[in-house]
Scaffold this active site. Structure first.
Site, short mmCIF file in Angstrom:
data_model
loop_
_atom_site.label_atom_id
_atom_site.label_comp_id
_atom_site.label_asym_id
_atom_site.label_seq_id
_atom_site.Cartn_x
_atom_site.Cartn_y
_atom_site.Cartn_z
N LEU A 241 -7.81 11.00 2.79
CA LEU A 241 -8.45 10.34 1.65
C LEU A 241 -8.63 8.83 1.84
O LEU A 241 -9.08 8.16 0.91
CB LEU A 241 -7.61 10.57 0.38
N HIS A 242 -8.27 8.32 3.01
CA HIS A 242 -8.30 6.89 3.33
C HIS A 242 -8.56 5.95 2.14
O HIS A 242 -7.66 5.32 1.62
CB HIS A 242 -9.36 6.62 4.40
N ASP A 243 -9.85 5.81 1.77
CA ASP A 243 -10.25 4.78 0.80
C ASP A 243 -9.69 5.03 -0.59
O ASP A 243 -9.38 4.08 -1.32
CB ASP A 243 -11.78 4.70 0.74
#
Length: 315
Positions: A241-243
């Protein structure tokens, strides 16, 4: 309202989740969204951001387009690709057309106007290359006092993804990243790959999202190309989900555990270009960059549940 927030973005599947997270969180006053080149070219990141806000019922949020290329050097090879040809697994044009026109002003001008108008300092969450933010800080140094903190997704402590040592957002414009992370005075939280990979979600989580309602179902349909990439990286059906991890911290300060380290960015032309050098020595023998809060840990289940509850309609 709660947290005043501006997102600078290059959608991107994980950017889509991050935008939706902010757009559906009742304690967030989402003042605006600015776009930058990155996962796909600027025209597409801008169109994607506008369509995503429309999907979330947030036509009240202004969008302005920013930098179409890095500050100094053009990339030597094609950017992106992990997110599909249009940034959203080939599904961007299935999102609703934006009803709010694109702002006539550029990203930096919109940032300045929103910050000037705010009655309290504003958090900025840059979740793409840092070109717009570097330009803002360079051209408008007096605006720093209107920024509470910068919570950026980028960099790595012990790993890269675009190269062996460089994470994509930093690699895409290392000179801009160095300007923001190493050379400025605005409080900065860096959310690196090392942590975002710990927060990866699996097909069960994505299935719950897809079954939660219209927004969750649409977001889940945007993930196919991205998930295909992460099946190879993670070894199971899921995605990182990084961001959204960075935006979660911007919304709820303290959700991520941070430690303060000197950080600098390699802007050389060699194989370490774009690397974030995080000095974890107990007693550094010489200055090794500005001290930055680096996110190193979180309650992973709490983080996943926080994101899922917002995207599934829990506010």
């Amino acid at each position: 309202m709660g947290t005043k927030l501006i997102i600078d973005t290059d959608p991107g599947v994980d950017d889509a989740f991050a935008i939706a997270l902010a757009a559906t969180s009742a304690e967030v006053e989402l003042l605006g969204v600015t776009t930058v080149f990155g996962n796909v070219p600027l025209a597409r990141t801008t169109a994607n951001a506008r369509r995503l806000l429309q999907l979330c019922g947030r036509s009240d949020v202004p969008v302005a387009a920013g930098a179409a290329r890095p500050l100094v050097y053009q990339a030597t090879r094609r950017l992106g690709g992990v997110h599909g040809s249009d940034g959203l697994s080939g599904r961007a044009d299935t999102l609703p057309e934006a009803t709010r026109p694109l702002e006539d002003s550029d990203a930096v001008s919109l940032l300045v106007s929103l910050l000037d108008a705010a009655d309290e300092p504003v958090a900025i969450a840059p979740i793409g290359p840092l070109t717009n933010i570097a330009a803002l800080l360079a051209a408008h140094p007096g605006i720093r006092s209107k920024i509470s903190r910068i919570v950026l997704m980028g960099g790595g402590v012990a790993r890269g993804n675009t190269t062996a040592v460089a994470e994509f957002n930093i690699w895409a414009d290392p000179e801009a990243a160095r300007r923001v992370i190493t050379e400025d005075e605005v409080p900065c939280v860096m959310v690196p790959l090392d942590l975002t990979h710990q927060c990866a979600v699996d097909d069960v989580w994505l299935g719950k999202l897809g079954g939660s309602g219209p927004l969750g179902r649409t977001l889940e349909t945007l993930t196919s190309d991205y998930r295909a990439h992460y099946r190879r990286v993670l070894g199971y059906d899921g995605m990182v989900l990084h961001d959204a991890v960075a935006v979660a911290e911007a919304i709820r300060p303290g959700l991520l555990h941070t430690e303060t380290y000197p950080v600098t960015v390699d802007t050389s032309a060699g194989p370490a270009r774009g690397m974030t050098l995080v000095d974890r020595r107990a007693v550094p023998l010489e200055a090794a960059g500005r001290e930055v809060e680096v996110a190193v840990d979180t309650d992973v289940d709490e983080l996943r549940n926080f994101v899922l509850s917002r995207l599934a309609g829990g506010r």
